[in-house]
Design an enzyme around this catalytic site. Structure first.
Site, PDB file in Angstrom:
ATOM      1  N   ASP A 120       0.860  -1.172   0.000  1.00  0.00           N
ATOM      2  CA  ASP A 120       0.000   0.000   0.000  1.00  0.00           C
ATOM      3  C   ASP A 120       0.909   1.239   0.000  1.00  0.00           C
ATOM      4  O   ASP A 120       2.105   1.139   0.310  1.00  0.00           O
ATOM      5  CB  ASP A 120      -0.889  -0.033   1.249  1.00  0.00           C
ATOM      6  CG  ASP A 120      -1.671   1.242   1.450  1.00  0.00           C
ATOM      7  OD1 ASP A 120      -2.366   1.655   0.504  1.00  0.00           O
ATOM      8  OD2 ASP A 120      -1.583   1.828   2.541  1.00  0.00           O
ATOM      9  N   ILE A 121       0.337   2.386  -0.339  1.00  0.00           N
ATOM     10  CA  ILE A 121       1.145   3.616  -0.363  1.00  0.00           C
ATOM     11  C   ILE A 121       0.974   4.427   0.917  1.00  0.00           C
ATOM     12  O   ILE A 121       1.876   4.508   1.743  1.00  0.00           O
ATOM     13  CB  ILE A 121       0.808   4.472  -1.603  1.00  0.00           C
ATOM     14  CG1 ILE A 121       1.195   3.726  -2.881  1.00  0.00           C
ATOM     15  CG2 ILE A 121       1.553   5.811  -1.525  1.00  0.00           C
ATOM     16  CD1 ILE A 121       0.875   4.477  -4.168  1.00  0.00           C
TER      17      ILE A 121
ATOM     18  N   LYS B  56      -8.459  -5.137  -3.096  1.00  0.00           N
ATOM     19  CA  LYS B  56      -7.066  -5.268  -3.494  1.00  0.00           C
ATOM     20  C   LYS B  56      -6.684  -6.741  -3.652  1.00  0.00           C
ATOM     21  O   LYS B  56      -5.843  -7.076  -4.484  1.00  0.00           O
ATOM     22  CB  LYS B  56      -6.146  -4.593  -2.471  1.00  0.00           C
ATOM     23  CG  LYS B  56      -6.273  -3.081  -2.418  1.00  0.00           C
ATOM     24  CD  LYS B  56      -5.284  -2.486  -1.417  1.00  0.00           C
ATOM     25  CE  LYS B  56      -5.404  -0.982  -1.316  1.00  0.00           C
ATOM     26  NZ  LYS B  56      -4.424  -0.386  -0.387  1.00  0.00           N
TER      27      LYS B  56
ATOM     28  N   GLY C 194      -5.457   2.515  -3.048  1.00  0.00           N
ATOM     29  CA  GLY C 194      -6.760   3.057  -3.401  1.00  0.00           C
ATOM     30  C   GLY C 194      -6.636   4.272  -4.286  1.00  0.00           C
ATOM     31  O   GLY C 194      -7.632   4.760  -4.827  1.00  0.00           O
TER      32      GLY C 194
ATOM     33  N   ASP D  21      -2.127  -0.654   5.919  1.00  0.00           N
ATOM     34  CA  ASP D  21      -2.432   0.005   7.185  1.00  0.00           C
ATOM     35  C   ASP D  21      -3.897   0.361   7.354  1.00  0.00           C
ATOM     36  O   ASP D  21      -4.315   0.706   8.462  1.00  0.00           O
ATOM     37  CB  ASP D  21      -1.609   1.297   7.317  1.00  0.00           C
ATOM     38  CG  ASP D  21      -2.113   2.384   6.383  1.00  0.00           C
ATOM     39  OD1 ASP D  21      -2.554   3.436   6.867  1.00  0.00           O
ATOM     40  OD2 ASP D  21      -2.084   2.160   5.161  1.00  0.00           O
TER      41      ASP D  21
ATOM     42  N   ASN E 264      -9.098  -0.508   3.729  1.00  0.00           N
ATOM     43  CA  ASN E 264      -9.122  -1.055   2.375  1.00  0.00           C
ATOM     44  C   ASN E 264      -8.009  -2.075   2.139  1.00  0.00           C
ATOM     45  O   ASN E 264      -7.901  -2.635   1.038  1.00  0.00           O
ATOM     46  CB  ASN E 264      -9.035   0.067   1.334  1.00  0.00           C
ATOM     47  CG  ASN E 264      -7.736   0.854   1.404  1.00  0.00           C
ATOM     48  OD1 ASN E 264      -7.052   0.874   2.431  1.00  0.00           O
ATOM     49  ND2 ASN E 264      -7.387   1.519   0.323  1.00  0.00           N
TER      50      ASN E 264
END
Length: 257
Positions: free
Chosen positions: A9-10, A184, A44, A207, A210
């Site tokens: 994730d970013i 995801k 996302g 984290d 989503n």
């Protein structure tokens, strides 16, 4: 160790609280690649929002819009959309309730009104500017994801009114809108299939709410120490805070570097 594919994730995972990629994380991910592991992004965010991190990490495989948009080695392999008639019904209700929306295409996002504080507040948390406004954008371009700006309590009414959709909160004033069943994890599976790998070969790092499906689905799920408590409950490991070398330390702990 056998080859793994690492899905990151970013926001809150790769990006720290200042929306910057820590140098320790960048070095550690490069070291993992040198060990033979594959690196992918699972976010996302929209495709037009992920260019800097793709460039920083030299990544060409990524999941955007929480699984709605999947690119494998530079090739678009899945581009799920929300049907215009569904968007029209959501917009009709949101207009009545005086809640703004954002409609997200692959190259642009457009709001239904200008200057709303909830829109500005949530987008500023991503270091993104307020988009232009249009009442008809959703009818003119394929829309992969929408954002509804309301409280968590107000969101429940929309979840009940639109059971064919999935609402995933990412900010106190905003929630993602996706087709039901999108996640995801679904995007991960499409990439794994292309690589001839299985979920047991995947390590997922996230984290937020989503990220829950991918943390559960992956062979190893890692939640950041700064993450949502519900995400942590579903993880196999809890890393340190993103701003305290959390990624580098957990990659070392898992012997991925």
């Amino acid at each position: 160790m056998t080859k793994k594919i690492l899905f990151f994730d970013i926001d809150g995972t790769l990006y720290d609280h200042e929306k910057k990629l820590p140098e320790s994380a960048r070095r550690a991910i490069m070291a993992a690649r040198e060990k033979g592991h594959l690196v992918a992004i699972a976010t996302g965010r929209a495709p037009f929002m992920v260019g800097p991190v793709l460039e920083d990490l030299d990544v060409d495989t990524y999941i955007c819009f929480n699984g709605q948009y999947v690119v494998h080695k530079g090739e678009l392999i899945h581009g799920g959309i929300i049907e215009p008639d569904v968007l029209a019904r959501i917009k009709e209700k949101a207009d009545r309730d005086r809640f703004p929306l954002i409609f997200m295409a692959d190259r642009e996002m457009v709001a239904t009104e200008t200057g709303h504080p909830h829109v500005g507040d949530s987008l500023s948390s991503l270091k993104m500017p307020y988009p232009r406004a249009s009442e008809t954008f959703y009818m003119e371009r394929p829309i992969h994801q929408a954002l509804l700006f309301c409280t968590e309590q107000q969101e429940q009414e929309y979840a009940e009114a639109f059971p064919e959709m999935k609402f995933v909160r990412w900010h106190r004033t905003s929630t993602d809108i996706l087709p039901a069943g999108t996640s995801k994890a679904g995007g991960m599976q499409r990439i794994l299939d292309r690589e001839g790998l299985t979920m047991s070969d995947a390590v997922a790092f996230g984290d937020g709410l989503n990220d829950i499906e991918m943390l559960e689905a992956a062979g190893v799920g890692v939640a950041m120490g700064n993450g949502h408590e519900e995400a942590k409950k579903k993880a196999d490991y809890i890393a340190g805070d993103v701003s305290e070398d959390g990624i580098a330390r957990i990659l070392d702990q898992l012997k991925l570097i």
